[in-house]
Design an enzyme around this catalytic site. Sequence first.
Site: not given
Ligand code: BGC
Length: 784
Positions: A304
């Site tokens: 993530d």
């Molecule tokens: C979130 C994810 C997301 C990623 C990309 C993260 O902060 O937890 O769910 O896909 O950002 O934007």
Amino acid sequence: MPSLFRTVVLGLGAALVSGAAAQSVQPSNQQLASPEVERKVDALLKQMTLEEKLGQLVQYNDAGHIAATAAQLAINPEAKEQVDAMQLAAEGRLGSMLNTVGAEHTNAFQRAAVEKSRLHIPLLFGADIIHGFRTIYPEPLGLAATFDPELVRELSRMSAEEATTAGIRWFYSPMVDISRDARWGRTAEGAGEDPYLGAAMARAYVQGYQQDDLSKPDSVAACVKHFAAYGAVEAGREYNATDMSDIRLRQVYLPPYQAAVEAGAATIMSAFNALNGVPATANPYLLQQILRKEWGFNGFVVSDYTAVMELQNHGIALTPAEAARKAILAGVDVDMMSHYYDTQLPELVRTGQVPMSVVDEAVRRVLRVKFALGLFEHPYARGTEVTSAVPEHRALVRRAAEESFVLLKNEQDTLPLAKKALKIALIGPLGDDPLQMLGAWSGGPELREVVTVRAALEARAKQYGGSLTVVKGTEIQGTSNAGFAQSVQAARQADVVVMALGESGTMSGEAGSRAFLGLPGNQESLLEAVAQTGRPVVLLVFSGRPLELRQAARHAAAVLEVWFPGTEAGNAIADVLYGDVSPSGKLPMSFPWTVGQEPLYYNQFPTGRPPAPGMDLTQPPGPDSRFVSRYIDAPNAALFPFGFGLSYTRFSYSKVTLSRRAVPLSEATREDAKKLITATVTVTNTGDREATEVVQCYVRNLGASVEQPVRSLEGFRRVTLKPGEAKVVSFDLGFPELAFYNKDSRKVIEPTHYTVWIGGSSLANQEASFDITSDAGAGHTPGR
Ligand code: BGC
């Protein structure tokens, strides 16, 4: 986050093998690693320098690396430094990008990679498209309320078709985290509290995105997130820790991820949280043992956002190098935005702290997905870019919204509204706000294309005569009562009041945890003031989570939960208010009586001291009702339970019948035991309008070696019935539905007693029972 878009069975007695571990993975997961793809990957890998290999493992947004939060800067002050993503692409040092918007933009980066880099390896563009690209449908929690996986598949297909025209071939979706705590804002992004429903939805998203062939130019690779158990963060507080038994992990939290992998999901995102003390981004038990060894996952794992860097905040890595080493050794193939794999791994590989074979394996997984997507053949955005809501897609998103609405209360048949000249007052901050119809992570729609409640009710008023008065009344998180008097006056002059209340889209979604679950700001006071006029109030609740509606529901004659409905919000709401469509949504999460009950879910484990049947838990305990599992100041039950939702008609359920009374254990534990017993019921529409009911089948297992939930959903079916019509509905129960995890984390069936309920909610009360009998003696059920 900052981004634009935001079993093996050992039966008692004989050893019998079956279940999850033995189940084969679906063809599309195998396709990822087909001999043809592997040959291509081998050939390419041989030509790659270490730098080029690591390039495939890094991901940036198009602004290059920018540390977004104070927390990230605290870990690494250097994180402010920016990289030139275009340059990296041209040098073959960038593998994928996130949330790059527009075909022109993605194509420009792609040209740099494909035309300028030495090996011409295409980039993969990912984006948080979770409920539509330009034509927006309800958020996943709302979609879960439809109990309609086929609809979810169609919608997912639709958004893949739209987004691939902008060059996006990878969705950070579905989010399949089970969430049982309404305080957690990301409940909006998933399918709610139940593993069975969650797994059905997970499959549907993957099938819709990937079709049966990833290489089709309009297929997108799914990214199943967030692995794992992110939805169980303590106290519902975002990014917090998760701690749970292996039984609970496997029985409740993992099934949707596993269903997605079995449906062929090409990628997985590791979660922010630690699970049982080990951050998911450095967790070999999750990423190696379960995902790769047990489930045979062939795709790649992406971290993530800056989660590799955050391993330092978790306190399990003292340096960036250690964070990078732990993450890649655990099985995180791609580093999203931490800037650690490209800066730390060269030295780690040179010194042997990370074997080259580990890097090669990660690169192999990334290249597999790129080959499977056909990116080498068609790297650029396909067709004409979709830049606004697609007219032909509106009917589908309107139907999705209609199906997602859950009628929670309808005193004296306040709804549907009569199609005649009515004086309607539309009051509340969500009555005429296009942005707020969309919810979190809502792609890039044009707000002028969104139909508000006001627009739709105005159109109806023109059609049927009558009038519409619109008053905002207050802000979503307002504190001023200045608009109350005008609201009350409008209500007094109306035949019926429609109140549009609830959360803003950004109060849920990532970093949207709440400690209070009431209507935000002073909306409840506004509702109370309006209700005091005595006019019938129809309350529309917009939210990305269950809210505490105890008081609100007292003031309103009818309550319709509408989540965040999307582009066709107003039209869908009008369709249901006027009865063109009878509501059919059912709650995918329990709505609490009070926030103090959270986490709250229907499929709880039993307690040794359950309240006696009929005990009134709304009253403080007396001597006979104290020492039971209860609160002294609130009931245990949800205000509106899982699976609940009213209709404009009524349905009756016959008694449940079973195809047999006993199933021998040897039969039950066979690997292919898909249909051990069939439970059947007749559902009748006893009202006077056609409507759809979600028929639900729940199961309880008594007498097992480990305690089992008081009931668990194991089947559901949407059934449309004309007035007076009856249909026979059957559920086949097999190994997947009846098995459970024992204390050795093995999926088993034991000789035990089962109860089956079928009905219209988790309170279903038509029941029947059967036994799994040990082979030694039919009818013998240990523990009973
Ligand atoms: C979130 C994810 C997301 C990623 C990309 C993260 O902060 O937890 O769910 O896909 O950002 O934007």
